[in-house]
Design a protein around this motif. Structure first.
Motif, PDB file in Angstrom:
ATOM      1  N   LEU A 203       0.816  -1.219   0.000  1.00  0.00           N
ATOM      2  CA  LEU A 203       0.000   0.000   0.000  1.00  0.00           C
ATOM      3  C   LEU A 203       0.851   1.271   0.000  1.00  0.00           C
ATOM      4  O   LEU A 203       0.329   2.371  -0.199  1.00  0.00           O
ATOM      5  N   ASP A 204       2.161   1.114   0.197  1.00  0.00           N
ATOM      6  CA  ASP A 204       3.075   2.258   0.101  1.00  0.00           C
ATOM      7  C   ASP A 204       3.616   2.434  -1.310  1.00  0.00           C
ATOM      8  O   ASP A 204       4.249   3.444  -1.615  1.00  0.00           O
TER       9      ASP A 204
ATOM     10  N   ASP B 273       3.930   3.045  -5.353  1.00  0.00           N
ATOM     11  CA  ASP B 273       3.271   3.856  -6.372  1.00  0.00           C
ATOM     12  C   ASP B 273       3.472   3.277  -7.776  1.00  0.00           C
ATOM     13  O   ASP B 273       2.837   3.725  -8.720  1.00  0.00           O
TER      14      ASP B 273
ATOM     15  N   ILE C 218      -4.551  -4.248  -3.769  1.00  0.00           N
ATOM     16  CA  ILE C 218      -3.923  -3.048  -4.333  1.00  0.00           C
ATOM     17  C   ILE C 218      -4.932  -1.915  -4.498  1.00  0.00           C
ATOM     18  O   ILE C 218      -4.625  -0.743  -4.265  1.00  0.00           O
TER      19      ILE C 218
ATOM     20  N   THR D 297      -7.197  -1.045  -2.634  1.00  0.00           N
ATOM     21  CA  THR D 297      -7.491  -0.351  -1.373  1.00  0.00           C
ATOM     22  C   THR D 297      -6.480   0.754  -1.079  1.00  0.00           C
ATOM     23  O   THR D 297      -6.669   1.541  -0.153  1.00  0.00           O
ATOM     24  N   SER D 298      -5.396   0.823  -1.878  1.00  0.00           N
ATOM     25  CA  SER D 298      -4.352   1.826  -1.636  1.00  0.00           C
ATOM     26  C   SER D 298      -4.865   3.226  -1.924  1.00  0.00           C
ATOM     27  O   SER D 298      -5.556   3.462  -2.913  1.00  0.00           O
ATOM     28  N   LYS D 299      -4.483   4.168  -1.056  1.00  0.00           N
ATOM     29  CA  LYS D 299      -4.845   5.570  -1.264  1.00  0.00           C
ATOM     30  C   LYS D 299      -3.823   6.276  -2.155  1.00  0.00           C
ATOM     31  O   LYS D 299      -3.982   7.441  -2.480  1.00  0.00           O
ATOM     32  N   LYS D 300      -2.748   5.565  -2.532  1.00  0.00           N
ATOM     33  CA  LYS D 300      -1.713   6.177  -3.371  1.00  0.00           C
ATOM     34  C   LYS D 300      -2.043   6.109  -4.853  1.00  0.00           C
ATOM     35  O   LYS D 300      -1.317   6.675  -5.671  1.00  0.00           O
TER      36      LYS D 300
END
Length: 413
Positions: free
Chosen positions: A324-325, A327, A345, A347-350
C-alpha cells in the motif's frame, strides 16, 4: 515604539572561530543568550565571554529556552552552513509558525550562513563545487553506487571514522576500488588532515570521527537506459522478460527517482533491476516463490550493485506487507492469485500505476475482469499486445524468429 527581538540562527562554520563571517560575529556580539550543541558552544565561548550559554540541540527544547529568555537577543549556533544538512532548517520552520504567538510577537528570525565542510574541502582540493553530488550518511542511509557511478564528484558527510571505512568497503565490493578519495579530518582545526588515497588505503588508517569525504569518478555516466540486453542478466533456466518487452513495461510504469516499486513474480529479476536503476532514491520489492529464481535475483542484485532492492522469497499475496506504500507495481507472475492481489492493491490511497503482463489465455481472461473493475473504481486502463521478432542467421540468410506475444495491461489514475 515596538520592542523588536532578534532570534539569530548562526552557522559558525567548521569550528575554528577565525572562519566566522563578520555578520556572524556581529550577531554573536549582540546576543545575550547563545544556544547550541556542545562542540558549537565550546568553539565560541572563549571569544564571546559574559554570555548566557545553554548546551542543547533538541529543537523543541531550544524553543523553550528562547521562550524563557524572550527579554534577550538570542543566537542559536550550528556547525557548518545552516543550509547544508543543518538542524537550523527544522528550527526555522518551527519558529516561523510561532511569530504570531503572544510570546514571539514582533520577533525577527535572522539567518547567518557559515563555511560548510563541503565548500572548505572543495576549495582545499580545487574542486568545482557545481559538479558535486552531496550525500549524508550521518544518521541516515543513502544509496551509494548509483550516486558515485553517475557523478564526477560525490561529497559525503559520514557517521564517525568507521563510517568512512564502511563506505570504502562498499566501493571495493562495487568494483569502484580505483577511485580517488579525498578525506578531510578535523577541518579548520590545528590537527586538520587532508588525505588523497584509494579505498583500500583508507580502510587501514585511523580516522577521526569528525570527517567528510570527496570521491572522484572521472568516468561517471549519468545516462540510465531501459531495456537492457538480456545477456547482461544471470538467467540459467528461469524465464526472463525479454529486452524489448521490458522496455515497453518500464515506459508504461513511468518510474520516478524516488518511486516505491513492486515486482511481483520477479523471475530472474530483470524488471527489478530496471526498476532499481530508475528509482535510485526509492525502493524496489522483488517477490518470487521459486528458490532457483531467488538465487538468480541475488546474483543480479550483486552484479548490478542494486542496493535498493529488497528480495522477498514468498508466494504472493504473502510478502506484500508494504504494497500500500507502492506507487509503481508490476505483476509478471501471480500464481493464480491475481484477483486477490488486485483487490488488495485497489485499497491503496496512493492510486499506484499497475502494469500486468500475460502470455496465457487464462491470465488474459483475468485481466479483462480486472480492467472492468478498475474502470468502475475510476482508473484509466489500456491493453497493448507486443509481438517481437528478432533476426537469426540461417546460413547466408537472416530469418525473423517470432517471440511469444505478450499482452500488457496498464491501470492508472
Amino acid at each position: 515604539m515596538v520592542n523588536t527581538k532578534n532570534i539569530n540562527l548562526v552557522g559558525i562554520g567548521l569550528g575554528n572561530p577565525n572562519l566566522l563571517t563578520k555578520a556572524a560575529i556581529s550577531a554573536l556580539e549582540r546576543s545575550t543568550v547563545i544556544i547550541g550543541a556542545k562542540r558549537m558552544v565550546d568553539s565560541v565561548k572563549e571569544d564571546f565571554p559574559n554570555k548566557k550559554y545553554f548546551t542543547e540541540y533538541n529543537t523543541e527544547k531550544i524553543i523553550e529556552i528562547i521562550r524563557e529568555n524572550m527579554d534577550s537577543e538570542t543566537a542559536v549556533v550550528f556547525s557548518g552552513d545552516i543550509s547544508l544538512f543543518s538542524g537550523s532548517l527544522k528550527l526555522f520552520d518551527k519558529l516561523k509558525y510561532l511569530v504570531e504567538e503572544k510570546d514571539f510577537k514582533d520577533c525577527n528570525i535572522n539567518t547567518y550562513p557559515g563555511i560548510s565542510s563541503l565548500s572548505y574541502l572543495c576549495a582545499k582540493s580545487n574542486t568545482d563545487i557545481s559538479k558535486v553530488k552531496i550525500l549524508s550518511f550521518h544518521g541516515k542511509e543513502e544509496l551509494l553506487y548509483h550516486n558515485i557511478d553517475s557523478n564526477e564528484f560525490t561529497f559525503i558527510i559520514t557517521s564517525k571514522g568507521e563510517g568512512v571505512k564502511e563506505i570504502c568497503r562498499k566501493l571495493i565490493d562495487f568494483g569502484l576500488f580505483d577511485l580517488d578519495i579525498i578525506l578531510g579530518e578535523n577541518l579548520s582545526y590545528e590537527n586538520e588532515r587532508i588525505t588523497k588515497a584509494k579505498a583500500s588505503k583508507l580502510i587501514e588508517m585511523e580516522i577521526s570521527d569528525l570527517n567528510c569525504m570527496l570521491i572522484s569518478n572521472p568516468d561517471a555516466d549519468k545516462s540510465i537506459s531501459i531495456g537492457l540486453p538480456d545477456e547482461v542478466f544471470a538467467r540459467d533456466k528461469v524465464p526472463i522478460t525479454k529486452s524489448e518487452v521490458r522496455a515497453v513495461i518500464m515506459s508504461k510504469l513511468d518510474i520516478c527517482q524516488n518511486s516505491i516499486c513492486y515486482d511481483i513474480g520477479a523471475g530472474s529479476g530483470s524488471i527489478s533491476i530496471e526498476m532499481s536503476r530508475l528509482a535510485y532514491e526509492g525502493k524496489v520489492y522483488a517477490i518470487e516463490k521459486n528458490p532457483l529464481a531467488v538465487e538468480l535475483i541475488k546474483k543480479n542484485i550483486h552484479n548490478f550493485s542494486a542496493e535498493n532492492i529488497e528480495l522477498i522469497h514468498a508466494k504472493a499475496p504473502d510478502g506484500l506487507d508494504n504494497i500500500l506504500d507502492a506507487d509503481k507495481i508490476f505483476i509478471g507472475g501471480s500464481g493464480g492469485e491475481l484477483i486477490n492481489m488486485m483487490e488488495m492493491i485497489f485499497t491503496s490511497k496512493k492510486n499506484p500505476t499497475i502494469v500486468i503482463s500475460a502470455i496465457t489465455m487464462e491470465t488474459i481472461a483475468q485481466i479483462t475482469d480486472i480492467v472492468k473493475l478498475a474502470k468502475e473504481k475510476g482508473y484509466d486502463t489500456e491493453i497493448t499486445a507486443v509481438n517481437v521478432s528478432k533476426s537469426k542467421e540461417v546460413g547466408p540468410y537472416n530469418m525473423m524468429i517470432a517471440q511469444n506475444m505478450v499482452f500488457i495491461a496498464v491501470i492508472k489514475m
